[in-house]
Write an enzyme that holds these catalytic residues in place. Structure first.
Site, short mmCIF file in Angstrom:
data_model
loop_
_atom_site.label_atom_id
_atom_site.label_comp_id
_atom_site.label_asym_id
_atom_site.label_seq_id
_atom_site.Cartn_x
_atom_site.Cartn_y
_atom_site.Cartn_z
N MET A 69 0.86 -1.19 0.00
CA MET A 69 0.00 0.00 0.00
C MET A 69 0.89 1.25 0.00
SD MET A 69 -3.49 -0.88 1.96
CE MET A 69 -2.97 -0.55 3.61
N GLY A 70 2.15 1.10 -0.41
CA GLY A 70 3.05 2.26 -0.46
C GLY A 70 3.59 2.60 0.91
N LEU B 129 6.64 2.93 1.65
CA LEU B 129 7.55 1.79 1.75
C LEU B 129 8.61 1.99 2.83
CD1 LEU B 129 8.08 1.05 -2.05
CD2 LEU B 129 6.33 0.15 -0.50
N GLY C 61 11.02 -3.13 5.62
CA GLY C 61 10.35 -4.44 5.51
C GLY C 61 9.93 -4.71 4.06
N HIS C 62 9.35 -3.67 3.41
CA HIS C 62 8.94 -3.84 2.00
C HIS C 62 10.15 -4.11 1.11
CE1 HIS C 62 5.55 -1.12 3.40
NE2 HIS C 62 4.91 -2.14 2.89
N VAL D 268 11.63 -9.11 9.57
CA VAL D 268 12.90 -8.40 9.79
C VAL D 268 12.82 -7.77 11.18
CG1 VAL D 268 14.44 -6.60 8.92
CG2 VAL D 268 13.01 -7.89 7.32
N SER E 169 6.04 -0.05 10.51
CA SER E 169 5.91 1.41 10.34
C SER E 169 5.35 2.03 11.61
CB SER E 169 5.05 1.73 9.12
OG SER E 169 3.99 0.84 9.05
O1 PAF Z 1 -0.15 -5.92 3.57
C1 PAF Z 1 -0.55 -4.96 2.88
O2 PAF Z 1 0.14 -3.97 2.69
C2 PAF Z 1 -1.94 -5.01 2.27
O3 PAF Z 1 -2.84 -5.67 3.10
C3 PAF Z 1 -1.96 -5.63 0.85
C4 PAF Z 1 -1.53 -7.10 0.87
C5 PAF Z 1 -1.02 -4.87 -0.07
C6 PAF Z 1 -3.37 -5.58 0.27
O4 PAF Z 1 -3.82 -4.27 0.15
#
Ligand code: PAF
Length: 285
Positions: free
Chosen positions: A36-37, A39, A42-43, A183, A193
């Site tokens: 969901m941005g 970032l 972890g992402h 992580v 976050s």
């Molecule tokens: O974990 C997330 O960020 C959200 O739940 C996902 C998997 C991107 C779905 O919107």
């Protein structure tokens, strides 16, 4: 300003398809990292894992309205597309898929995916009853749009991972769900976050969550009774100033309650508030 090496960003299905068709024509595998941005590290770990798994990496960035309840922070959720794209430019991401809400949910949209099984485990769903239908709906749409060979999901949101894994199998979605380990900071606190909301004093106490999971896992692996172990763990957390939503031992795939080690592979899951910040964590036994 995005740097020259920034990945291309697709906002429409037509642009997305054009790039994906090129990848497929070259016989290249595709890994999707749904986000969901906003970032964070972890992402970026999910992206690095995706790079090792497939030739091409697509990161989706979409703040999904259907997984927020009316009282939740959908409108104030951070939207930082330019920063996110810049953060991804170092990592060799091939495409960012950033649809608008109108592209994702056009006028007349009338279908929801309502998962059961692990989605009704009485863990996060007990606190956010609308959440997993929103996640399952958008994730199945993302899978339909990108048709990835692999999709990366962090183990930090363990129930989400279990729900998506079950859904992909149940609906024959032909995507391999790849779990990516949590992580942690040096002191064991899972990266999130939300950690920035902790005061200095709360931050110092927060690693107790992971320590408690470790202690419980050790006792359960050493055949101490599960219920008594969890009750003691909960008490310990409360003594540290946590308000505990749950501390549970569950089957690692179905998330069904476990009363004995013979019931299957065990995952310990915890959610607790420290001050006003709600933290979640989990650990395999
Ligand atoms: O974990 C997330 O960020 C959200 O739940 C996902 C998997 C991107 C779905 O919107």
């Amino acid at each position: 300003m995005p740097r020259p090496s920034s990945p291309p960003v697709a906002h429409t299905l037509k642009t997305l398809d054009r790039t994906l068709t090129r990848f497929r024509a070259a016989g290249e595998t595709v890994a999707l990292v749904p986000t969901m941005g906003a970032l964070h590290a972890g992402h970026l770990t999910l992206v690095k894992r995706a790079k090792r798994k497939a030739k091409r990496v697509v990161v989706s960035i979409f703040v999904n309205p259907t997984q927020f309840a009316p009282n939740e922070d959908f409108s104030s959720y951070p939207r930082t597309l330019n920063d996110d794209v810049a953060a991804l430019s170092e990592l060799g991401v091939d495409l960012v898929w950033a649809p608008s809400p109108e592209v994702m949910y056009p006028d007349g949209f009338a279908t929801r995916v309502v998962p059961e099984g692990p989605a009704l485990a009485g863990l996060e769903d007990a606190f956010r009853p609308h959440f997993f239908a929103g996640v399952a709906t958008v994730v199945s749409k993302l899978f339909g749009q990108v048709r990835p060979d692999f999709a990366m999901f962090g183990e930090k949101d363990f129930q989400q991972l279990a729900v998506v894994t079950r859904m992909a199998a149940d609906l024959d979605l032909r995507v391999k769900i790849v779990p990516v380990p949590i992580v942690r900071e040096k002191d064991g606190l899972a990266r999130s976050s939300r950690n920035v909301y902790l005061s200095q004093e709360e931050r110092a106490r927060a690693p107790a969550l992971h320590r408690t999971l470790q202690a419980c896992a050790k006792k359960i692996a050493g055949r101490r009774p599960i219920a008594a172990t969890l009750a003691a763990g909960r008490k310990g957390l409360e003594a540290e100033g946590f308000a505990v939503d749950y501390l549970e031992a569950r089957h690692a795939e179905t998330l069904a309650p476990i009363t004995s080690r013979r019931d299957g592979p065990i995952r310990l899951l915890v959610a607790a508030k420290i001050g006003t910040t709600r933290l979640i964590d989990n650990l395999a036994v």
